[in-house]
Write a protein that holds these residues in place. Structure first.
Motif, PDB file in Angstrom:
ATOM      1  N   ILE A   1     -10.926  -4.830  -4.505  1.00  0.00           N
ATOM      2  CA  ILE A   1     -10.201  -5.914  -3.936  1.00  0.00           C
ATOM      3  C   ILE A   1     -10.280  -6.881  -4.681  1.00  0.00           C
ATOM      4  O   ILE A   1      -9.169  -7.581  -5.309  1.00  0.00           O
TER       5      ILE A   1
ATOM      6  N   TRP B   1      -9.350   3.032  -0.784  1.00  0.00           N
ATOM      7  CA  TRP B   1      -9.570   2.321   0.376  1.00  0.00           C
ATOM      8  C   TRP B   1     -10.374   3.128   1.176  1.00  0.00           C
ATOM      9  O   TRP B   1     -11.219   2.635   2.106  1.00  0.00           O
ATOM     10  N   THR B   2     -10.598   4.399   0.806  1.00  0.00           N
ATOM     11  CA  THR B   2     -11.513   5.260   1.716  1.00  0.00           C
ATOM     12  C   THR B   2     -12.281   6.327   0.742  1.00  0.00           C
ATOM     13  O   THR B   2     -11.625   6.685  -0.375  1.00  0.00           O
TER      14      THR B   2
ATOM     15  N   THR C   1      -1.648   0.260   7.048  1.00  0.00           N
ATOM     16  CA  THR C   1      -1.877  -1.198   6.787  1.00  0.00           C
ATOM     17  C   THR C   1      -3.068  -1.739   7.749  1.00  0.00           C
ATOM     18  O   THR C   1      -3.737  -2.531   7.389  1.00  0.00           O
TER      19      THR C   1
ATOM     20  N   THR D   1     -10.681  -3.310   6.611  1.00  0.00           N
ATOM     21  CA  THR D   1     -11.395  -2.962   5.765  1.00  0.00           C
ATOM     22  C   THR D   1     -11.662  -4.690   5.363  1.00  0.00           C
ATOM     23  O   THR D   1     -13.050  -4.890   4.893  1.00  0.00           O
TER      24      THR D   1
ATOM     25  N   THR E   1      -5.956   4.001  -4.552  1.00  0.00           N
ATOM     26  CA  THR E   1      -6.552   2.682  -4.849  1.00  0.00           C
ATOM     27  C   THR E   1      -8.160   2.847  -4.269  1.00  0.00           C
ATOM     28  O   THR E   1      -8.745   2.022  -4.934  1.00  0.00           O
TER      29      THR E   1
ATOM     30  N   ILE F   1       0.828  -1.193   0.174  1.00  0.00           N
ATOM     31  CA  ILE F   1       0.024  -0.101  -0.002  1.00  0.00           C
ATOM     32  C   ILE F   1       0.868   1.431  -0.056  1.00  0.00           C
ATOM     33  O   ILE F   1       0.256   2.467   0.021  1.00  0.00           O
TER      34      ILE F   1
ATOM     35  N   TYR G   1      -2.262   3.286  -0.954  1.00  0.00           N
ATOM     36  CA  TYR G   1      -3.550   3.552  -0.123  1.00  0.00           C
ATOM     37  C   TYR G   1      -4.006   4.714  -0.396  1.00  0.00           C
ATOM     38  O   TYR G   1      -5.298   4.955  -0.462  1.00  0.00           O
TER      39      TYR G   1
ATOM     40  N   ARG H   1      -5.714  -0.138   8.550  1.00  0.00           N
ATOM     41  CA  ARG H   1      -6.972   0.395   8.156  1.00  0.00           C
ATOM     42  C   ARG H   1      -7.247  -0.630   6.871  1.00  0.00           C
ATOM     43  O   ARG H   1      -8.560  -1.003   6.641  1.00  0.00           O
ATOM     44  N   VAL H   2      -6.459  -0.790   6.072  1.00  0.00           N
ATOM     45  CA  VAL H   2      -6.698  -1.887   4.995  1.00  0.00           C
ATOM     46  C   VAL H   2      -7.075  -3.253   5.747  1.00  0.00           C
ATOM     47  O   VAL H   2      -7.926  -3.954   5.187  1.00  0.00           O
ATOM     48  N   TYR H   3      -6.224  -3.616   6.561  1.00  0.00           N
ATOM     49  CA  TYR H   3      -6.716  -4.950   7.531  1.00  0.00           C
ATOM     50  C   TYR H   3      -8.220  -4.862   7.810  1.00  0.00           C
ATOM     51  O   TYR H   3      -8.783  -6.037   7.594  1.00  0.00           O
TER      52      TYR H   3
ATOM     53  N   ILE I   1      -0.797  -7.634   4.226  1.00  0.00           N
ATOM     54  CA  ILE I   1      -0.722  -6.020   3.855  1.00  0.00           C
ATOM     55  C   ILE I   1       0.613  -5.495   4.298  1.00  0.00           C
ATOM     56  O   ILE I   1       1.036  -5.902   5.423  1.00  0.00           O
TER      57      ILE I   1
END
Length: 294
Positions: A100, A78-79, A121, A127, A76, A54, A73, A123-125, A113
């Motif tokens: 994803i 993610w938020t 990382t 998600t 892509t 990320i 991050y 935050r992506v986890y 991640i």
């Protein structure tokens, strides 16, 4: 794609043990929430382990773990900002699930991640967890902990079928936070630096300085050692003692820094029911009538 010589040595080790054929028929590898570089090195070549890097794409292209997919991050998706004022909320479930899947992570895959920012990382986890995908892990120490083979240039996986099963048990929405303030049924944890909690510092995405009433300050920066790895479970338990032993709601300005505290409470200290409020202070303060303490 350009590779450095250490990559051959790593895959030579895999071939020596005959693991490539096993990987071809194996489902996703079982992984702890926090994995070490040695574990990840042993999984290189496993088609059911997908490394998502990320970091910014420029850093990724300069050198990354062999086979890792760029999942920048910031770029892509993610938020997303929300109409309620949240600066970096969870995207609509169908949209982030499509992202994803487009990265090549399927229902039978383990996502690992990797990044240079632990909170990002985490935050992506989170998600993946809120989408009901349990096969996800973080590399302890992040990119800096990787001392094995690297390659440059992009690595691409075919799009995969990723099915989301939304889990509200790890996400706090505004009404639940409002109720927690009113009746104290769940402790609130502020993951920002103490200066933000006290109101001495203020993010530009937050309308009013200070913290949600009743929240305790546990700066997420205190969760790691000097080399970027998580502290021991005993040290983390001591750090989070002010939060008590009830399932907490964790927040920050945008739900980014808070993901680090959420990861520790939920995945390391094993406190089920701990939730991340991804709206955080950006959403909470968007309505002037909501109380803020200093």
């Amino acid at each position: 794609m350009h590779r450095v010589s250490r990559r051959a040595a790593t895959f030579g080790l895999v071939s020596a043990f005959g693991l490539a054929g096993v990987f071809a028929a194996s489902p996703a590898a079982a992984a702890e929430p926090l994995v070490q570089a040695a574990w990840l090195a042993a999984q290189l070549g496993n088609p059911h382990v997908v490394v998502l890097d990320i970091r910014p794409d420029a850093a990724y292209r300069a050198g990354h773990i062999p086979g890792a997919v760029s999942a920048d991050y910031q770029a892509t998706g993610w938020t997303v900002p929300s109409p309620s004022g949240a600066a970096a909320a969870l995207p609509p479930v169908d949209r982030i699930a499509a992202v994803i899947g487009g990265l090549g992570v399927g229902d039978a895959d383990t996502a690992v991640i990797v990044g240079d920012d632990f909170a990002g990382t985490a935050r992506v986890y989170w998600t993946f967890k809120v989408l009901g995908h349990a096969q996800v892990a973080l590399l302890d120490g992040g990119w800096k902990a990787w001392t094995g083979a690297v390659e440059t240039g992009p690595a691409v996986r075919k799009p995969a079928a990723f099915t989301a099963h939304y889990d509200p048990g790890v996400r706090a929405l505004l009404p639940e936070v409002t109720a927690a303030v009113a009746n104290g049924h769940a402790p609130l944890v502020d993951a920002r630096p103490l200066s933000s909690w006290s109101g001495a510092a203020q993010s530009p995405v937050v309308r009013a300085a200070g913290h949600i009433p009743g929240a305790v300050s546990i700066d997420q920066n205190g969760t790691r050692t000097a080399d970027g790895r998580l502290k021991s479970a005993d040290a983390l338990a001591a750090l989070f003692a002010p939060a008590g032993d009830k399932p907490a709601i964790v927040y920050c300005n945008t739900g980014h820094a808070a993901a680090a505290d959420w990861f520790v409470l939920s995945e390391v200290l094993h406190r089920p029911g701990t939730k991340l409020y991804d709206g955080s202070m950006s959403e909470w303060t968007a309505e002037p009538s909501r109380p803020v303490e200093r």
